[in-house]
Design a protein around this motif. Sequence first.
Motif, PDB file in Angstrom:
ATOM      1  N   HIS A  91       0.834  -1.208   0.000  1.00 52.07           N
ATOM      2  CA  HIS A  91       0.000   0.000   0.000  1.00 52.07           C
ATOM      3  C   HIS A  91       0.867   1.255   0.000  1.00 52.07           C
ATOM      4  CE1 HIS A  91      -3.828  -2.224   1.606  1.00 52.07           C
ATOM      5  NE2 HIS A  91      -3.239  -2.838   0.598  1.00 52.07           N
ATOM      6  N   THR A  92       1.868   1.250  -0.868  1.00 55.47           N
ATOM      7  CA  THR A  92       2.746   2.412  -1.000  1.00 55.47           C
ATOM      8  C   THR A  92       2.713   2.903  -2.447  1.00 55.47           C
ATOM      9  OG1 THR A  92       4.619   0.951  -1.446  1.00 55.47           O
ATOM     10  CG2 THR A  92       4.360   1.700   0.818  1.00 55.47           C
ATOM     11  N   GLY A  93       3.180   4.109  -2.646  1.00 51.49           N
ATOM     12  CA  GLY A  93       3.278   4.659  -3.990  1.00 51.49           C
ATOM     13  C   GLY A  93       1.925   4.988  -4.584  1.00 51.49           C
ATOM     14  N   THR A  94       1.879   5.062  -5.917  1.00 53.45           N
ATOM     15  CA  THR A  94       0.655   5.488  -6.594  1.00 53.45           C
ATOM     16  C   THR A  94      -0.115   4.302  -7.158  1.00 53.45           C
ATOM     17  OG1 THR A  94       1.978   5.834  -8.585  1.00 53.45           O
ATOM     18  CG2 THR A  94       1.560   7.754  -7.213  1.00 53.45           C
ATOM     19  N   VAL A  95       0.360   3.088  -6.867  1.00 54.40           N
ATOM     20  CA  VAL A  95      -0.305   1.879  -7.349  1.00 54.40           C
ATOM     21  C   VAL A  95      -1.570   1.632  -6.532  1.00 54.40           C
ATOM     22  CG1 VAL A  95       0.015  -0.624  -7.539  1.00 54.40           C
ATOM     23  CG2 VAL A  95       1.882   0.915  -8.111  1.00 54.40           C
ATOM     24  N   THR A  96      -2.622   1.131  -7.180  1.00 52.63           N
ATOM     25  CA  THR A  96      -3.864   0.821  -6.455  1.00 52.63           C
ATOM     26  C   THR A  96      -3.593  -0.268  -5.406  1.00 52.63           C
ATOM     27  OG1 THR A  96      -5.066   1.264  -8.502  1.00 52.63           O
ATOM     28  CG2 THR A  96      -6.278   0.165  -6.733  1.00 52.63           C
ATOM     29  N   PRO A  97      -3.973  -0.021  -4.134  1.00 51.32           N
ATOM     30  CA  PRO A  97      -3.696  -1.007  -3.068  1.00 51.32           C
ATOM     31  C   PRO A  97      -4.423  -2.327  -3.330  1.00 51.32           C
ATOM     32  CG  PRO A  97      -4.424   1.089  -2.150  1.00 51.32           C
ATOM     33  CD  PRO A  97      -4.651   1.161  -3.622  1.00 51.32           C
ATOM     34  N   MET A  98      -3.721  -3.435  -3.066  1.00 52.15           N
ATOM     35  CA  MET A  98      -4.279  -4.772  -3.267  1.00 52.15           C
ATOM     36  C   MET A  98      -4.227  -5.564  -1.973  1.00 52.15           C
ATOM     37  SD  MET A  98      -5.297  -5.149  -6.354  1.00 52.15           S
ATOM     38  CE  MET A  98      -5.585  -3.581  -7.172  1.00 52.15           C
ATOM     39  N   PRO A  99      -5.083  -6.564  -1.769  1.00 50.94           N
ATOM     40  CA  PRO A  99      -6.158  -6.960  -2.670  1.00 50.94           C
ATOM     41  C   PRO A  99      -7.250  -5.895  -2.766  1.00 50.94           C
ATOM     42  CG  PRO A  99      -6.209  -8.281  -0.650  1.00 50.94           C
ATOM     43  CD  PRO A  99      -4.990  -7.440  -0.592  1.00 50.94           C
ATOM     44  N   TYR A 100      -7.742  -5.702  -3.969  1.00 50.51           N
ATOM     45  CA  TYR A 100      -8.663  -4.625  -4.312  1.00 50.51           C
ATOM     46  C   TYR A 100      -9.902  -4.622  -3.430  1.00 50.51           C
ATOM     47  CZ  TYR A 100     -11.095  -1.417  -7.473  1.00 50.51           C
ATOM     48  OH  TYR A 100     -11.721  -0.351  -8.020  1.00 50.51           O
ATOM     49  N   GLY A 101     -10.134  -3.509  -2.746  1.00 52.41           N
ATOM     50  CA  GLY A 101     -11.335  -3.346  -1.925  1.00 52.41           C
ATOM     51  C   GLY A 101     -11.360  -4.202  -0.678  1.00 52.41           C
ATOM     52  N   LEU A 102     -10.239  -4.835  -0.356  1.00 53.82           N
ATOM     53  CA  LEU A 102     -10.180  -5.735   0.802  1.00 53.82           C
ATOM     54  C   LEU A 102      -9.080  -5.252   1.751  1.00 53.82           C
ATOM     55  CD1 LEU A 102     -10.474  -9.050  -1.223  1.00 53.82           C
ATOM     56  CD2 LEU A 102     -12.200  -8.152   0.357  1.00 53.82           C
ATOM     57  N   PRO A 103      -9.107  -5.751   3.007  1.00 54.58           N
ATOM     58  CA  PRO A 103      -8.053  -5.342   3.946  1.00 54.58           C
ATOM     59  C   PRO A 103      -6.674  -5.786   3.453  1.00 54.58           C
ATOM     60  CG  PRO A 103      -9.817  -6.506   5.102  1.00 54.58           C
ATOM     61  CD  PRO A 103     -10.077  -6.655   3.632  1.00 54.58           C
ATOM     62  N   GLN A 104      -5.655  -5.062   3.886  1.00 54.04           N
ATOM     63  CA  GLN A 104      -4.283  -5.406   3.533  1.00 54.04           C
ATOM     64  C   GLN A 104      -3.942  -6.812   4.032  1.00 54.04           C
ATOM     65  OE1 GLN A 104      -1.323  -2.749   5.221  1.00 54.04           O
ATOM     66  NE2 GLN A 104       0.041  -3.079   3.491  1.00 54.04           N
ATOM     67  N   LEU A 105      -3.077  -7.498   3.315  1.00 59.04           N
ATOM     68  CA  LEU A 105      -2.649  -8.827   3.727  1.00 59.04           C
ATOM     69  C   LEU A 105      -1.936  -8.735   5.074  1.00 59.04           C
ATOM     70  CD1 LEU A 105      -1.076 -10.277   0.429  1.00 59.04           C
ATOM     71  CD2 LEU A 105      -3.391 -10.597   1.300  1.00 59.04           C
ATOM     72  N   PRO A 106      -1.881  -9.857   5.833  1.00 59.65           N
ATOM     73  CA  PRO A 106      -1.121  -9.863   7.090  1.00 59.65           C
ATOM     74  C   PRO A 106       0.327  -9.445   6.830  1.00 59.65           C
ATOM     75  CG  PRO A 106      -2.367 -11.895   6.838  1.00 59.65           C
ATOM     76  CD  PRO A 106      -2.529 -11.133   5.556  1.00 59.65           C
ATOM     77  N   THR A 107       0.935  -8.785   7.833  1.00 58.46           N
ATOM     78  CA  THR A 107       2.292  -8.249   7.691  1.00 58.46           C
ATOM     79  C   THR A 107       3.277  -9.295   7.178  1.00 58.46           C
ATOM     80  OG1 THR A 107       1.784  -6.842   9.553  1.00 58.46           O
ATOM     81  CG2 THR A 107       4.083  -6.964   8.914  1.00 58.46           C
ATOM     82  N   CYS A 108       3.174 -10.516   7.692  1.00 55.98           N
ATOM     83  CA  CYS A 108       4.130 -11.542   7.282  1.00 55.98           C
ATOM     84  C   CYS A 108       4.013 -11.834   5.782  1.00 55.98           C
ATOM     85  CB  CYS A 108       3.913 -12.816   8.091  1.00 55.98           C
ATOM     86  SG  CYS A 108       5.104 -14.103   7.680  1.00 55.98           S
ATOM     87  N   GLU A 109       2.800 -11.832   5.267  1.00 53.12           N
ATOM     88  CA  GLU A 109       2.615 -12.125   3.842  1.00 53.12           C
ATOM     89  C   GLU A 109       3.131 -10.964   2.983  1.00 53.12           C
ATOM     90  OE1 GLU A 109      -1.388 -13.508   3.124  1.00 53.12           O
ATOM     91  OE2 GLU A 109      -1.073 -15.244   4.424  1.00 53.12           O
ATOM     92  N   VAL A 110       2.896  -9.740   3.446  1.00 51.48           N
ATOM     93  CA  VAL A 110       3.411  -8.564   2.731  1.00 51.48           C
ATOM     94  C   VAL A 110       4.945  -8.625   2.702  1.00 51.48           C
ATOM     95  CG1 VAL A 110       3.623  -6.050   2.793  1.00 51.48           C
ATOM     96  CG2 VAL A 110       1.416  -7.128   3.306  1.00 51.48           C
ATOM     97  N   ASN A 111       5.539  -8.908   3.871  1.00 51.35           N
ATOM     98  CA  ASN A 111       7.002  -8.961   3.960  1.00 51.35           C
ATOM     99  C   ASN A 111       7.576 -10.100   3.129  1.00 51.35           C
ATOM    100  OD1 ASN A 111       6.880  -6.825   5.700  1.00 51.35           O
ATOM    101  ND2 ASN A 111       7.148  -8.038   7.559  1.00 51.35           N
ATOM    102  N   THR A 112       6.849 -11.205   3.066  1.00 50.05           N
ATOM    103  CA  THR A 112       7.314 -12.353   2.288  1.00 50.05           C
ATOM    104  C   THR A 112       7.358 -11.998   0.803  1.00 50.05           C
ATOM    105  OG1 THR A 112       6.398 -13.880   3.926  1.00 50.05           O
ATOM    106  CG2 THR A 112       6.857 -14.785   1.748  1.00 50.05           C
TER     107      THR A 112
END
Length: 124
Positions: A91-112
């Motif tokens: 959820h950084t930069g100008t890219v549309t945050p994913m998953p679209y319209g849903l909560p951010q993935l758990p931190t571990c999955e984002v970091n992975t």
Amino acid sequence: MNRKFLLVALVISGFVVYLSGCSKESEDKLSGSTTCDTTKVSYAQQIVPILQNNCYTCHGGANPSTGIRLDTYANLQVFANNGFLSAAVEHTGTVTPMPYGLPQLPTCEVNTIAAWVNQGALNN
Ligand code: HEC
């Protein structure tokens, strides 16, 4: 006198055991939540399952509704290398945050995912 002392000693030691039991438990909980091994991320074993569970519904199949297909290594690699994949899940930069319209993935999955990209987005 002796008995009273014993009783007090018992109560105190019981309390100490109770307290250390507590801190042990919270230590376990803490280490459990920080166990996120990103040292050598595997595409097949770590990345695919995350994307399967969270992204393929919209970005999979021969005709993905968004035109963005992420369920093959070659297609995913494009978005890994241009920075969109990491930016979308972080959820950084100008890219549309994913998953679209849903909560951010758990931190571990984002970091992975970010670690996999940083390690060269290998087909491993
Ligand atoms: C509910 C459907 C849906 C899900 C689930 C979904 N996406 Fe998307 N995705 C979209 C749509 C719609 C767009 C186009 C958004 C736009 O253009 O603003 C998009 C765009 C993207 C883009 C390009 C972003 C951009 O701004 O150009 C990337 C990268 C991406 N998705 C990655 C993912 C990843 C990784 C996941 C899983 C963590 C995921 N998406 C889950 C619907 C989805």
